[in-house]
Design an enzyme around this catalytic site. Structure first.
Site, PDB file in Angstrom:
ATOM      1  N   SER A  99       0.844  -1.189   0.000  1.00 22.05           N
ATOM      2  CA  SER A  99       0.000   0.000   0.000  1.00 22.05           C
ATOM      3  C   SER A  99       0.885   1.247   0.000  1.00 22.05           C
ATOM      4  O   SER A  99       1.664   1.450  -0.932  1.00 22.05           O
ATOM      5  CB  SER A  99      -0.943  -0.039   1.200  1.00 22.05           C
TER       6      SER A  99
ATOM      7  N   ASP B  75      -9.057  -4.995  -5.786  1.00 26.06           N
ATOM      8  CA  ASP B  75      -8.563  -3.985  -4.855  1.00 26.06           C
ATOM      9  C   ASP B  75      -9.229  -2.652  -5.183  1.00 26.06           C
ATOM     10  O   ASP B  75      -8.875  -1.996  -6.164  1.00 26.06           O
ATOM     11  CB  ASP B  75      -7.043  -3.862  -4.950  1.00 26.06           C
TER      12      ASP B  75
ATOM     13  N   HIS C 212      -7.367  -5.556  -1.268  1.00 28.96           N
ATOM     14  CA  HIS C 212      -6.197  -4.865  -0.735  1.00 28.96           C
ATOM     15  C   HIS C 212      -5.452  -5.721   0.293  1.00 28.96           C
ATOM     16  O   HIS C 212      -4.325  -5.403   0.656  1.00 28.96           O
ATOM     17  CB  HIS C 212      -6.638  -3.539  -0.112  1.00 28.96           C
TER      18      HIS C 212
END
Length: 729
Positions: free
Chosen positions: A571, A654, A689
């Site tokens: 991330s 995601d 994610h």
């Protein structure tokens, strides 16, 4: 198309132990040919600078863009073929599976006489939810997410029992998406109610008695846009059990400020509802209270407690008209305050002043306050009186992370978890009257945690700042004193603190003789507001400098091999990896950039990306643009430099950091002249994610990453292993 020559080695299988390694035998493989990727002639003017974006077409959602779906399939075919032939891939998968195969419990939540908790027998795709009547009652299965989808990718997310435990409100996550479906279960019968809530995201679950609950939702997305469109106009609603979602009551919204987000909580005694509003990702909130006792008379009338979006306010608990909060108002490292809403002029009273340690959170249990502190990214706890009167320190087992301490006024007990790098979470029951902790659930392990050394060291960054870093090795490796292949992890953003935690994948790396390091970079929350501010917006380069300095420290101290250091981050940490590889490609042997924010000029155009301007700045403002342009991973790839081996990972569902970031970055890497090492992308299907990922997918991803890193850092197999290919027949 660019060709690269990869080294092959025999694939081996056996018991991994620390010992003399066998050098990997290099044998030629066929050339790897990257798939052709279309380049478009998109060039835009940004404040007088021409910026090309040839791979913008890869931003499109895979589900509605056949050309993107075709590119994904071709990239995955190349990557899967390469990873499958790596010499340690099979062994790492076996060992990660072994390290993950133990019974795991979640923290119990008490409601009435019922105790609710999650449990995974070890390798189940998803944890199941159980209930006991009484602490020693017989466990009864309430929810089994493993029956919800054939691929195991539909997960139980959050859950909350009603006051006496008659009902269970829970959220369902499908395919890793941030969108949630809310449902309700009758606990006694185990039967689901007809109630169903859609379009919930970033929501709390807050019961209002037994009649219904508060939740947050966004307007329904346009068809085909749910996984990419920006999220605006979040509002809090009340849903009454037994009614349709269309009949839900609007509780709180800000139509004049569509960028505001709102979540709801209710105190354990059911008296006060608290609405917390935010603008971005910064912990800067406005707070309003609703007296539920007067709801029939006043409706959802709010009482303003905090305005201005200047400080962090974390609700601890409430009792009657009293609320307790942890805040960094006038206290960068946080303090404990309370307020009496019934007072003629309610004002905040300080109960526990700011200290050198960070006050992370607090909880009210029985007639005590449990304070959870962090010192140099490790946890310790303290029990005090409700009025702030001194109590006693709770002794924890070494360097690690304590979490939990949930309860309600009048309870005699609370539960907490404690974990570290070398030991998964154990659950403890704390008796508030005696201060004694007893195990509620302890994992049975396939290895000896005491065989591994967990250290904390401090190093100097480029500007002289003292930065902490955890280093984990087997004691045998540490005693030998030789530099070994090392995996360094970092994040450095959004006020997030990286604390000790267990990972089966990391354990497989350590068992194989590697070292693991975690750097607590600026931008995180390890030292409060000042530490966060020192690593965001115009100070973002400090984060990269901290990570580079950590890398140099590991090599200089003889922990990491000079040609055997790999870096990893996800991330915002994926952005970190991309940025430092561009700045210092010579420093790393391998890099793993997971679900990263890679295009810093367009991140604010998709889903939750608009929130991130608090940390990154606004791409459409010249001052911020100059900063973002200088480190954006996608825009700063150094053609002609010798880059490390890079594995980019993302997932098709995601909707936090849309996969287009990774698609564009990988395409740009493959188009550039960066040397002979591979630059591949691994794209997971039916995943997001990170949260909700089924166990098998997590194991496979971990094995792919470790095998890739081992190949390029020189982590070799021990002498006593056998060739798995030879044993296949």
């Amino acid at each position: 198309m660019h060709r690269l020559r990869a080294l092959a080695a025999t694939v081996s299988l056996g018991i991994l132990s620390i010992g003399a390694p066998t050098p990997i035998r290099a044998e030629p493989m066929p050339d790897i040919i990257y798939p052709e990727t279309r380049r478009d002639d998109i060039v835009e003017d940004h404040f007088g600078e021409k910026v090309a974006d040839p791979y913008r077409w890869l931003e499109a959602d895979v589900r509605g863009a056949p050309d993107v779906a075709d590119w994904v399939a071709r990239e995955n075919a190349v990557t899967e073929s390469y990873l499958a032939d790596l010499p340690q891939r099979a062994r790492f998968e076996e060992r990660i599976r072994a390290f993950m195969d133990f019974e795991r419990f979640g923290l119990p939540v008490k409601a009435g006489k019922r105790y609710f908790y999650t449990r995974n027998t070890g390798l189940q795709p998803q944890a199941q939810l159980f209930v006991r009547h009484g602490l020693d009652g017989e466990p009864r299965l309430l929810l089994d997410p493993n029956a919800w989808a054939k691929d195991g990718a539909t997960a139980l997310d959050a859950w909350e029992p009603s006051d006496k435990g008659h009902y269970l409100l829970y959220s369902v996550q499908d395919g890793g998406s941030d969108w949630r479906i809310l449902r309700v279960l009758d606990v006694k019968t185990g039967e689901p109610l007809a109630d169903e809530i859609r379009w919930a995201k970033f929501t709390g679950l807050a019961w209002v008695g037994k009649e219904g609950f508060l939740y947050s939702r966004f307007p329904e997305s346009e068809e085909g846009a749910a996984f990419q469109s920006l999220n605006y106009n979040q509002a809090v609603y009340f849903h009454r059990l037994g009614t349709a979602q269309t009949e839900d009551e609007l509780v709180y919204t800000t139509p004049d400020h569509p960028d505001y987000g709102h979540t709801a909580q209710v105190t354990q005694d059911g008296r006060i509802a608290v609405i917390t509003s935010h603008v971005g990702t910064d912990a800067r909130y406005e707070v309003r209270a609703i007296d539920l006792a007067h709801r029939k008379r006043d409706g959802w009338k709010t009482q303003v407690l905090v305005t201005g979006f200047t400080d962090d306010w974390k609700l601890v608990e409430g009792s009657g008209q009293n609320l307790w909060y942890v805040t960094n108002k006038d206290a960068p490292r946080y303090r404990l305050v309370s307020i009496d809403l019934s007072a003629r002029a309610p004002d905040w009273t300080e109960l526990v002043a700011e200290r050198d340690d960070i006050l992370e959170r607090a909880g009210i249990v029985g007639d005590r306050l449990v304070l959870n502190y962090m010192r140099d990214a490790a946890s310790h706890a303290e029990i005090i009186g409700l009025d702030g009167s001194p109590g006693r320190t709770l002794t924890l087992s070494g360097i690690g992370t304590a979490s939990g301490f949930r309860g309600r006024p009048g309870d005699p007990e609370t539960f907490y978890a404690f974990s570290s790098f070398n030991c998964p979470a154990a659950i403890y029951r704390l008796d508030l009257s005696t201060g004694q902790s007893k195990p509620f659930a302890q994992p049975s392990l396939c290895y000896d945690p005491d065989a591994y050394l967990v250290e904390q060291r401090f190093y100097q960054s480029k500007d002289g700042t003292r930065v902490p870093m955890f280093i984990v090795r087997s004691k045998a490796v540490a005693k030998a004193g030789k530099a070994v292949p090392t995996l360094l992890y970092g994040y450095g953003g959004f006020d997030v603190s990286l604390t000790p935690s267990f990972s089966a994948t990391r354990m497989a790396w350590l068992e194989a003789g590697g070292a693991f390091a975690l750097a607590n970079l600026r931008g995180g929350g390890e030292y409060g507001r000042e530490w966060h501010d020192a690593g965001r917006r115009e100070n973002k380069q400090n984060v990269f400098d901290d990570f580079i300095a950590a890398s140099e420290y590991l090599i200089d101290e003889g922990i990491a091999k000079k040609d055997g250091l790999a870096i990893q981050g996800g991330s915002n940490g994926g952005l970190l990896v991309g940025a430092v590889v561009n700045q210092r490609p010579d420093l790393f042997a391998a890099a793993v950039a997971q679900v990263g924010v890679m295009d810093m000029l367009r991140f604010d155009r998709f889903t939750a990306g608009r929130y991130w301007v608090d940390d990154y700045g606004h791409p459409d403002r010249e001052e911020d643009f100059r900063i973002l342009r200088a480190y954006s991973p996608y825009h700063n790839i150094r053609d002609g430099a010798d880059y490390p081996a890079i594995l980019v990972t993302t997932a098709d569902t995601d909707d936090r950091v849309v996969p287009g970031h990774s698609f564009k970055y990988a395409a740009a890497l493959q188009a550039a002249d960066l040397g002979d090492k591979p630059h591949l992308i691994r794209i997971e299907t039916r995943a997001g994610h990170g949260s909700g990922k089924p166990t098998d997918k997590a194991i496979e991803e971990g094995a792919d990453i470790l095998a890739f890193v081992a190949q390029w850092t020189g982590l070799a197999l021990p002498d006593d292993v056998k060739d798995v290919h030879k044993n296949k027949d």
